[in-house]
Structure formats: C-alpha cells, structure tokens
Write a protein that holds these residues in place. Structure first.
Motif, short mmCIF file in Angstrom:
data_model
loop_
_atom_site.label_atom_id
_atom_site.label_comp_id
_atom_site.label_asym_id
_atom_site.label_seq_id
_atom_site.Cartn_x
_atom_site.Cartn_y
_atom_site.Cartn_z
N GLN A 98 44.40 48.41 35.10
CA GLN A 98 45.99 48.19 34.81
C GLN A 98 46.72 48.98 35.85
OE1 GLN A 98 46.10 47.21 30.17
NE2 GLN A 98 45.07 49.06 30.60
N THR A 99 46.60 48.74 36.98
CA THR A 99 47.18 49.58 38.13
C THR A 99 47.95 48.64 38.97
OG1 THR A 99 45.48 51.37 37.88
CG2 THR A 99 47.01 51.34 39.72
N CYS A 100 49.13 48.72 39.20
CA CYS A 100 49.75 47.88 40.10
C CYS A 100 49.30 47.95 41.48
CB CYS A 100 51.53 48.35 40.36
SG CYS A 100 51.46 49.95 40.65
N VAL A 101 48.56 49.00 41.97
CA VAL A 101 48.09 49.11 43.35
C VAL A 101 46.32 49.14 43.42
CG1 VAL A 101 48.11 51.68 43.67
CG2 VAL A 101 48.65 50.25 45.60
N SER A 102 45.94 48.55 42.50
CA SER A 102 44.28 48.62 42.13
C SER A 102 43.91 47.45 43.00
CB SER A 102 43.99 48.43 40.76
OG SER A 102 44.53 47.47 40.38
N ILE B 201 46.33 39.64 37.68
CA ILE B 201 45.66 39.91 36.40
C ILE B 201 45.47 41.37 36.31
CG2 ILE B 201 43.60 39.62 35.08
CD1 ILE B 201 43.16 37.14 36.55
N PHE B 202 46.37 42.11 35.19
CA PHE B 202 46.59 43.38 34.79
C PHE B 202 45.45 43.56 33.81
CE2 PHE B 202 49.38 47.06 34.38
CZ PHE B 202 49.68 47.24 35.78
N GLY B 203 44.07 43.80 34.36
CA GLY B 203 43.03 44.06 33.60
C GLY B 203 41.66 44.02 34.30
N PRO B 204 40.46 44.26 33.85
CA PRO B 204 39.35 44.37 34.56
C PRO B 204 38.71 43.21 35.14
CG PRO B 204 38.84 44.66 32.33
CD PRO B 204 40.34 44.54 32.43
N VAL B 205 39.49 42.38 35.62
CA VAL B 205 38.94 41.11 36.36
C VAL B 205 39.20 41.04 37.99
CG1 VAL B 205 39.40 38.57 36.14
CG2 VAL B 205 39.73 39.79 34.29
N ALA B 206 38.03 40.80 38.34
CA ALA B 206 37.91 40.88 39.98
C ALA B 206 37.90 39.23 40.30
CB ALA B 206 36.63 41.63 40.44
N SER B 207 38.79 39.01 41.42
CA SER B 207 38.79 37.49 42.04
C SER B 207 38.25 37.63 43.47
CB SER B 207 40.18 37.02 42.15
OG SER B 207 40.92 36.99 41.07
N VAL B 208 36.97 37.27 43.62
CA VAL B 208 36.31 37.18 44.76
C VAL B 208 36.64 35.73 45.55
CG1 VAL B 208 33.88 37.35 45.85
CG2 VAL B 208 34.58 38.50 43.75
N ILE B 209 36.95 35.99 46.81
CA ILE B 209 37.44 34.70 47.64
C ILE B 209 36.55 34.85 48.84
CG2 ILE B 209 39.36 33.77 48.64
CD1 ILE B 209 41.11 35.15 46.56
N ARG B 210 36.05 33.58 49.14
CA ARG B 210 35.26 33.35 50.50
C ARG B 210 36.12 33.59 51.50
NH1 ARG B 210 29.57 32.03 51.49
NH2 ARG B 210 29.33 31.64 49.36
N ALA B 211 36.05 34.25 52.94
CA ALA B 211 36.67 33.96 54.07
C ALA B 211 35.61 33.52 54.92
CB ALA B 211 37.51 35.17 54.60
N ARG B 212 36.07 32.63 56.05
CA ARG B 212 35.24 32.23 57.04
C ARG B 212 34.71 33.28 57.93
NH1 ARG B 212 39.19 28.09 57.44
NH2 ARG B 212 39.93 29.28 59.11
N ASP B 213 35.66 34.33 58.47
CA ASP B 213 35.39 35.37 59.25
C ASP B 213 36.71 36.51 58.87
OD1 ASP B 213 37.70 34.15 60.53
OD2 ASP B 213 36.45 33.33 61.98
N ASP B 214 36.66 37.44 59.93
CA ASP B 214 37.88 38.47 59.88
C ASP B 214 39.12 38.08 59.86
OD1 ASP B 214 35.47 40.12 59.57
OD2 ASP B 214 35.86 41.28 61.50
#
Length: 458
Positions: free
Chosen positions: A263-267, A363-376
């Motif tokens: 629960q941190t705005c800058v996490s 999401i202001f809680g311990p939930v991580a969203s993992v998104i796949r990118a093609r490259d940098d």
C-alpha cells in the motif's frame, strides 16, 4: 454529532471513537493557526530550524509507541513503522540543516539596467494538508517540515482510519516546543473540508490520495484560486530489460511490491518483463512471492500484514476478480484466507491486457501485474502507456544505458535503477500525468507555498 471509530485491521476490534468537528470548530482551529502564523513568520529561518530538530528528536524518542499506534490503526508491520519514523526525523533534520540556505534572499542584477535586485521567499499563511492513511506520520511530516521552515502554519485533515496517529503527532510537536496553534489537526467530513479550502485564510492546499480525490480537491481549490500540490496514485512500472540480473530484479521486485503491505503510491506494481528473460523472472518471482510469511504485523517474523481496512480488502479483491474474469491468470495468491482480519495474500497475475484493472489501474495491495514485452524498446513503450507517472524502475546490468533511458524516455517522476526505495529527504518526490503535480523533498517542497517576491532597487 456523528463519530468515527478506528478499527484494528488485524483483529477487527475497535480502537477508539472520535467526534467529528462542526464547521465552526474547524474554522476556529484554522483562525487560531493563522494567528500563530502571524507570530511564526517573524522568526528567521535560522530561528525556526531548532524547532524542527527538536520535533525529529521527539519522534525518535517516542518511536516504539508511535510504531505500535500506526500498526494498530493501519496494520503496517512494526518494522516498517520504525523505518517511517526515522524517515520523518531525517526529513526534519534535512529541512533544519538546508532550509535557511535554500530559502535565503537571493541577490540578482536587474537585466535591463544592471541595478540591484533581491528575490525573497516569503511565507503565505495557513497551508491545508489533506493526507492518506498509508503512512500516518510521514505524509503529514513531509508537508509540515517544509512549510514550518518556510514560515507557514499547517492545518491537517488526516484519513479517518488513522485519526489517533494524527492527533498524537500534534501532541508531540507541541511537546517538542512548537507553538500550540501553529499545527492543527481537525477531524471533519468532506463537506466541511471543501468549505475550508475556500476559506480566505487558507493560502494553499496539498493533498496525497487517489487521482479521483485529486480531481475533486484540485477543482475546489482552483475555483477559490488556491494553489495546490497533488501527489496522487500510480501503477508504477518496473522494467526487467534483456540484460537484467534476474536475482537482483526478483529481490527488489518482491520488496517493491510488498513494502508497507503493498500500500504505497510509489511501490512497484506493474512488472514489464522482456521476452528474453520473461520465464526466468516469472519462475523466480512467483517462487519468492509464494514463500512470503503473512501474519500478525507485530510479529518480527511477519513479512506481510493485513490491508488497512475491510474496505481496502474488498477493493483489492474486486480488482483481482474483475481482471481474472477478463482473462488474467493467477500464478500465486488470489485466495481469501480463512482468518480474522483484512488479510490478502501476495499475488502474481499474468496474461494481462488493457481493460483489466490489473493492467490499467492502481491496485493498492500485494498484487503484482506481470506484463510481457517484446524487447527493451517495447518495455519503455508499455510503461509510458499508463495514465499515471509517479515512480518506476529499471533493471539492467548497463547502468549508464539505464540512466539514459530513465532520463530521456521514461515519462514518470522518480526512477530507481537496480533497486527499490520509497522516499529520500534529499531527492524530489512527485509525479506527472494523473499522478499529480508539484514536488516535495529535496528542497523543492519548501518553495511550493511561498511568495517568490521580486524587489527592484534603484
């Protein structure tokens, strides 16, 4: 008269009840603050500095009590509470040490005739501070310290769930020697708050909270021609580039997502991972998130405490459920535990697409969203697609290249390279886009609410 009752989110037991102040009571506090300001403004910056040093020391002296109070009201880990108190004290020390020089009059030459000019940073009056619950001491202190040094007074409307922390902070400031009325804490509803914003003796408004709340406060203040500083939410992206050290990336990603119970705005919230290292990162990240010990926030072995309230739990659950309904997959967590308290487990979501809360929103809680990118390049593009821009991170073995990407291409206010952290007294704090505007820390916050006065001598 209506009341608010604070609730311990770990035990679901009531802590204390407080009367909500009438508009007259709140206005009287504001008037008293203004009267105190008229005396405070007469002090030099050097004379104000020792008050801040004493406030910082008083916070340190009462750290155990304050950490326990914050844990009972918001569920934050005791250890995180102690870190927060030390940060508050460091901000007080930094402001006392650097404020007199940063706010000193500046001698300039007038450009047209070469004669003497003076730029002076003069206080404005009462600053109205509207603050959230996730850092019950840090949020008010970062506003208070800079504005006291500038010569302003401060009226705080704190989040209702940490009313006790706000009131205790004022008591300790007075114990440290601050004039009784210079820092006021008011317990009011939103309607009274809007009326205070428009009050002639409020000269500036600062708020930390959601972008929705920021729109409202900003609009009310703009109608009254009051300057605002708004530090709003975000869904900060941490980029795992093709040359990232996976061990480092995973270590700081877990830390960045779970700090302060998520629960941190800058996490760290969105993890944008390049295709080349995606599988290696996700496997290691999920393994560590599964191993997190969730439990009593007063227990030193606990790594994840409860969310701050049942209402916050419901919001997080709805966002995850809505994302899953649209096709997101849960790799760990996501299950409501069978226990008392607003506990939500460390959760990892993948297969995310635009239109899902876990992709678009905060999401202001311990939930991580993992998104796949093609490259940098694709990773930076996905990071910048967000309507938010508060913080972010880059994991890469090439620090100079990461610095260049951060500086020239990452459209956000604060960027961590191969690390995670929340705030630093010597570095500016704030964002862009829907994450708000204005800056705190690093000397910038001291100059947000001053009259930059130009004096032309003949």
């Amino acid at each position: 008269m209506s009341m608010i009752t604070t609730i311990n989110p770990a035990t679901e037991t009531a802590i204390q009840s407080y009367d909500i102040m009438s508009e007259k009571e709140a206005t009287d506090r504001l008037e008293a603050c203004h009267a105190a300001f008229l005396e405070w403004r007469e002090l030099t910056h050097q004379e104000r500095a020792p008050y801040l040093v004493k406030i910082g020391q008083t916070l340190r002296d009462n750290a155990d009590e304050l950490a326990a109070l914050m844990t009972s009201e918001t569920g934050k880990l005791l250890s995180d509470g102690h870190v927060e108190i030390e940060l508050c004290a460091a901000i007080c020390d930094y402001t006392a040490q650097n404020g007199p020089e940063m706010l000193a009059d500046e001698e300039r030459k007038q450009g047209l005739n070469g004669k003497r000019g003076v730029v002076s940073y003069q206080p404005l009056g009462v600053i109205y501070s509207i603050q959230p619950w996730n850092f019950p001491l840090y949020q008010p202190i970062r506003v208070l310290a800079g504005n006291l040094m500038a010569g302003n007074g401060c009226v705080l409307k704190h989040a209702s769930i940490c009313t006790g922390s706000g009131l205790r902070l004022r008591e300790l400031c007075i114990e440290a020697g601050l004039p009784d009325d210079l820092f006021q804490v008011i317990v009011i509803d939103h309607d009274t708050s809007d009326k205070l914003i428009a009050h002639p003796k409020v000269r500036g408004v600062t708020m930390t909270g959601s972008d929705g709340a920021g729109r409202h406060v900003g609009a009310v203040a703009a109608k009254a021609l009051k300057k605002t500083v708004l530090e709003l939410g975000s869904n900060d992206a941490y980029l795992v580039l093709e040359d990232a050290d996976i061990e480092t990336a995973v270590k700081f990603s877990v830390m960045g997502r779970l700090y302060n119970n998520g629960q941190t705005c800058v996490s760290a919230k969105r993890f944008i991972v390049t295709d080349k290292v995606y599988d290696a990162f996700v496997d290691a990240f999920v393994t560590q998130m599964k191993d997190i010990t969730m439990g009593d926030p007063t227990d030193k072995d606990t790594q994840l405490g409860p969310l701050s309230s049942q209402s916050q739990f419901d919001t997080v659950k709805e966002q995850v459920d809505a994302s899953v309904a649209k096709g997101a997959r849960i790799l760990c967590g996501g299950e409501e535990p069978d226990r008392t308290g607003a506990y939500y487990p460390a959760t990892v979501l993948v297969d995310l697409t635009p239109g899902m809360p876990a992709y678009d929103d905060e999401i202001f809680g311990p939930v991580a969203s993992v998104i796949r990118a093609r490259d940098d390049e694709d990773a930076i593009r996905l990071a910048n697609e967000s309507r938010y821009g508060l913080g972010g991170g880059i994991f890469s073995k090439d620090e100079e290249r990461a610095l260049k990407l951060a500086r020239d291409h990452f459209d956000t206010g604060m960027i961590r390279i191969n690390s995670f952290g929340a705030a630093d007294p010597n570095m500016p704090f704030g964002g862009v886009k829907n994450s708000g505007y204005g800056r705190e820390h690093g000397g910038f916050g001291m100059k947000e609410f001053v009259n930059v006065k130009s004096i032309f001598l003949s």
